[in-house]
Motif scaffolding. Structure first.
Motif, PDB file in Angstrom:
ATOM      1  N   UNK A   1      -1.217   3.158  -2.311  1.00  0.00           N
ATOM      2  CA  UNK A   1      -1.327   2.490  -1.017  1.00  0.00           C
ATOM      3  C   UNK A   1      -2.546   1.587  -1.078  1.00  0.00           C
ATOM      4  N   UNK A   2      -2.394   0.342  -0.602  1.00  0.00           N
ATOM      5  CA  UNK A   2      -3.493  -0.613  -0.543  1.00  0.00           C
ATOM      6  C   UNK A   2      -3.361  -1.387   0.759  1.00  0.00           C
ATOM      7  N   UNK A   3      -4.222  -1.094   1.733  1.00  0.00           N
ATOM      8  CA  UNK A   3      -4.035  -1.763   3.008  1.00  0.00           C
ATOM      9  C   UNK A   3      -5.249  -1.760   3.917  1.00  0.00           C
ATOM     10  N   UNK A   4      -5.214  -2.680   4.889  1.00  0.00           N
ATOM     11  CA  UNK A   4      -6.199  -2.784   5.963  1.00  0.00           C
ATOM     12  C   UNK A   4      -5.458  -2.656   7.285  1.00  0.00           C
ATOM     13  N   UNK A   5      -5.974  -1.810   8.165  1.00  0.00           N
ATOM     14  CA  UNK A   5      -5.331  -1.660   9.463  1.00  0.00           C
ATOM     15  C   UNK A   5      -5.631  -2.909  10.300  1.00  0.00           C
TER      16      UNK A   5
ATOM     17  N   UNK B   1      -7.428  -6.840  -4.619  1.00  0.00           N
ATOM     18  CA  UNK B   1      -8.737  -6.673  -3.991  1.00  0.00           C
ATOM     19  C   UNK B   1      -8.656  -6.976  -2.502  1.00  0.00           C
ATOM     20  N   UNK B   2      -9.656  -6.460  -1.766  1.00  0.00           N
ATOM     21  CA  UNK B   2      -9.816  -6.770  -0.348  1.00  0.00           C
ATOM     22  C   UNK B   2     -10.850  -7.881  -0.195  1.00  0.00           C
ATOM     23  N   UNK B   3     -10.581  -8.830   0.689  1.00  0.00           N
ATOM     24  CA  UNK B   3     -11.549  -9.879   0.995  1.00  0.00           C
ATOM     25  C   UNK B   3     -11.105 -10.595   2.261  1.00  0.00           C
ATOM     26  N   UNK B   4     -12.066 -10.900   3.128  1.00  0.00           N
ATOM     27  CA  UNK B   4     -11.790 -11.684   4.324  1.00  0.00           C
ATOM     28  C   UNK B   4     -10.803 -11.041   5.275  1.00  0.00           C
ATOM     29  N   UNK B   5     -10.733  -9.727   5.291  1.00  0.00           N
ATOM     30  CA  UNK B   5      -9.806  -9.047   6.184  1.00  0.00           C
ATOM     31  C   UNK B   5      -8.388  -8.967   5.669  1.00  0.00           C
ATOM     32  N   UNK B   6      -8.153  -9.390   4.427  1.00  0.00           N
ATOM     33  CA  UNK B   6      -6.814  -9.322   3.840  1.00  0.00           C
ATOM     34  C   UNK B   6      -6.890  -8.848   2.407  1.00  0.00           C
ATOM     35  N   UNK B   7      -5.785  -9.014   1.675  1.00  0.00           N
ATOM     36  CA  UNK B   7      -5.737  -8.615   0.275  1.00  0.00           C
ATOM     37  C   UNK B   7      -5.506  -9.852  -0.579  1.00  0.00           C
TER      38      UNK B   7
ATOM     39  N   UNK C   1      -2.000 -16.746   2.526  1.00  0.00           N
ATOM     40  CA  UNK C   1      -0.789 -16.520   3.307  1.00  0.00           C
ATOM     41  C   UNK C   1      -1.104 -15.467   4.366  1.00  0.00           C
ATOM     42  N   UNK C   2      -0.065 -14.909   4.985  1.00  0.00           N
ATOM     43  CA  UNK C   2      -0.322 -13.963   6.076  1.00  0.00           C
ATOM     44  C   UNK C   2      -0.960 -12.663   5.608  1.00  0.00           C
ATOM     45  N   UNK C   3      -0.989 -12.423   4.273  1.00  0.00           N
ATOM     46  CA  UNK C   3      -1.570 -11.173   3.770  1.00  0.00           C
ATOM     47  C   UNK C   3      -2.994 -11.347   3.247  1.00  0.00           C
ATOM     48  N   UNK C   4      -3.369 -12.576   2.853  1.00  0.00           N
ATOM     49  CA  UNK C   4      -4.716 -12.779   2.335  1.00  0.00           C
ATOM     50  C   UNK C   4      -4.761 -13.881   1.292  1.00  0.00           C
ATOM     51  N   UNK C   5      -5.783 -13.821   0.423  1.00  0.00           N
ATOM     52  CA  UNK C   5      -6.022 -14.856  -0.578  1.00  0.00           C
ATOM     53  C   UNK C   5      -4.985 -14.801  -1.697  1.00  0.00           C
TER      54      UNK C   5
END
Length: 671
Positions: free
Chosen positions: A280-284, A428-434, A489-493
């Protein structure tokens, strides 16, 4: 006594270190234990030219840099076989316990002429324990991480050899339980929670005097969780989280026949690795609509990775070849298949690759004169992701001045195939996304040419021995891979792996060693280098590009001092230095408003271990009590991001803060 060990990795044949055209550094299992290394990652820090770095604040994946090159340029072998898969490269350095390791053989520089793709920065051969005598040991260690978290390790070994010594078995097990560690007290871990269980065995059987069968199998299981530490919530409801459950099987078999009065040998081998991973890899999210989508389809994923390596090898010694000297001719053919499947449906993320590589290699190891040796060879690979055959030649000259000095000059070509390598598989996580990586259309192989020159000197006296090695190295990469920022995109970088321009890596490594009466021993290594692209590379969109490699210090090194005044007492004092480096830092966390590339400070990591040994009379049992401190001065990163929107790749420096440890080891005493 260890300066002239018999090694195999440099030529795929048994040679003494002083007779090897390629410098092979050896780190024994006993040395790993003295350094209080819990796993392979911790042990490799104490080899010249090598640096193990942690690259994720959330999951703590590691990679091995050799001569400054990233993990994808390092070839990790298990008993000489390239079954350390791309996914295993993310976490495997921490999953391999030291009590399964007999020794490590390390070669810096290009070795693709023997081992195929990726052996550009160097090769590490992990050789598992073979049974040599009847014995056992049981070891328990408790570690306290900066007075905040506990880490407990229990491992053991058992070996048995038959009376006629024609068969033997070696068994190991390891269990580890580590709690979260939160350095900046923001509720998000800097060291993830770990639950590890592993076991395995290695055996040999001699059906005839000139036949030998070796079999090895191991099973590694790991649960790893990092991020939001609120365990009362389901993982998908936590702020930021990475959860991984690994099940890894590795197995290998070698059958060797010596014939022609031991002038010839034939080896048939096969090796296999399979990894199953649930993750699992996610940000709420914050937005109510995004929360509904997230709850309905949380970003869980699955990985299935398998690697198969089979081959044959024929060695033949020619006596008085062309009038003078011996020449050992080695021919081999092998097949390598690597199947990578990694999917997270919620992110529309999918890697589905099947890689096939057929390699043929030929090598000549010719003693031109008693003090002059020429090693030459070539490997040709047919790779399903490359349109043409790939030729990788190498040549090395060894000149021995008397008994104490060796001069070496080497050249080698190598390549990396255009596939998804280890660190590219990490989200990776960055800027509130993946962030995710895709492969560019038309991506082709990366090529390398490596040169090295060295002098090795060791001088023994009655009570003292001292020596040094000085090696200069130069590697040029053509069409070097790099990650091009490709928007969001809507998920991140988004990043795309592309072929870039050339890059040059060059430097010098110095090794020092001395031993006084087997009571006081010093080993040290230091590397100074430069790593640069010919043109600028954009690491973060909108931030000025650089020619210099990021996350790569220009200087780094180590030193180890062992003091053993008698059989009962021992002390190990060690030091690891990491120089300044450039580190990308993405915005998004409350403490970081802008994208930037910082020049991180240097780090000095000093550790010590004390051991007291005793034998229990009439029981043939030996008891070792030990304690010590890792990172005594707590020289640890103090600029971590905070909160769920942190940049998880913004991590550098030592792998852990100050850690106290104590332990006890029970083993059978040697006669």
């Amino acid at each position: 006594m260890e300066l002239d060990d018999i090694v195999i990795t440099g030529t795929k044949t048994y040679k003494r270190q002083t007779n090897s055209n390629v410098i092979v550094n050896v780190l024994t299992g006993e040395s790993l234990e003295a350094l209080q290394s819990c796993n392979l990652a911790e042990g490799l820090r104490f080899q010249p030219g090598l640096r193990v770095e942690t690259d994720c604040q959330t999951c703590n994946y590691t990679q091995l840099r050799m001569n400054g090159l990233a993990g994808g340029y390092s070839q990790i072998l298990i008993n000489g076989r390239p079954i350390f898969s791309p996914l295993t490269g993310l976490y495997g350095l921490e999953q391999l316990p030291v009590n399964m390791i007999e020794r490590l053989e390390v070669i810096r520089g290009g070795g693709s002429s023997l081992y195929g793709s990726s052996a550009i920065g160097g090769t590490v051969n992990v050789i598992t324990k073979l049974p040599r005598e009847n014995n056992f040991d049981l070891n328990y260690t408790y570690q306290n991480i900066n007075a905040l978290s506990s880490d407990q390790i229990l491992n053991g070994n058992y070996t048995a050899v038959s009376k006629d010594r024609n068969m033997g078995l070696s068994f190991f097990f390891n269990s580890r339980r580590r709690e979260f560690y939160d350095h900046n007290e923001d509720g998000y871990s800097e060291l993830p929670k770990l639950n590890n269980n592993s076991f395995g065995l290695t055996s040999f059987f001699l059906p005839k005097e000139n036949h030998k069968l070796e079999l090895s199998v191991s099973n590694l299981n790991e649960y790893r969780y990092g991020g939001d530490m609120r365990e009362d919530l389901p993982v998908y409801e936590r702020g930021q989280a990475e959860e991984r459950t690994h099940h890894v099987w590795m197995a290998s078999g070698d059958y060797q026949i010596n014939f022609n009065q031991d002038l010839s040998s034939f080896i048939l081998y096969a090796a296999y690795q399979y990894t199953n991973r649930d993750h699992y890899t996610g940000i709420f999210p914050n937005d109510s609509i995004d929360i509904i989508t997230h709850m309905e389809n949380p970003p869980y994923g699955v990985s299935d990775i398998s690697t198969v390596n089979t081959g044959i090898q024929l060695n033949h010694k020619l006596v008085d070849f062309l009038v003078s000297g011996e020449n050992v001719i080695t021919f081999g053919a092998e097949f390598l298949r690597d199947v990578v499947f990694d999917e997270i449906p919620a992110y529309n993320y999918l890697i589905d690759q099947q890689l096939n590589d057929i390699g043929l290699f030929l090598q000549s190891d010719w003693a031109l004169l008693p003090n002059l040796n020429l090693l030459s060879g070539c490997r040709v690979d047919a790779h399903n992701l490359v349109d043409k055959l790939i030729w990788s030649p190498r040549v090395s000259l060894l000149y021995k001045l008397k008994k104490n000095t060796q001069f070496r000059l080497s050249y080698g070509a190598g390549f990396r195939a255009p596939q998804a390598f280890d660190t590219d598989l990490h989200i990776a996580f960055a800027g509130g996304g993946v962030s995710r990586v895709t492969l560019a259309d038309g991506l082709h192989e990366e090529r390398s040419e490596s040169w090295s020159a060295s002098v090795n000197f060791d001088k023994p006296y009655d009570n003292f021995i001292a020596g040094f090695t000085i090696e200069g190295f130069y590697t040029k990469l053509e069409d070097a891979f790099f990650l091009q920022p490709n928007g969001e995109d809507e998920f991140g970088y988004l990043f795309e792996k592309q072929n870039g321009q050339a890059a040059i890596v060059q430097g010098i490594t110095v090794e020092l060693r001395s031993n006084y009466k087997r009571k006081l021993q010093l080993e040290a290594g230091f590397t100074i280098q430069t790593n640069e692209f010919e043109e600028t590379v954009e690491y973060i969109e909108g931030v000025q590009g650089l020619t210099r490699f990021v996350r790569t210090p220009n200087d780094y090194g180590f030193a180890v001092l062992n003091f053993n005044p008698n059989k009962r007492f021992g002390m190990n004092l060690n030091y690891v230095y990491t120089g300044k480096m450039l580190v990308p830092h993405f915005s998004g966390a409350p403490n970081q408003s802008d994208n930037e590339i910082i020049n991180a400070d240097s780090f000095s990591n000093v550790s010590v271990k004390f051991t007291y040994s005793m034998e229990i009379k009439k029981s043939k049992i030996k008891l070792d009590l030990y304690s010590g401190i890792k990172n005594i001065f707590n020289d640890y990163q103090d600029s971590f991001d905070v909160g769920k929107n942190r940049d998880s790749n913004f991590i550098y420096g030592p792998a852990q803060p100050r850690t106290f440890f104590v332990g006890i080891k029970i083993s059978s005493s040697k006669p």
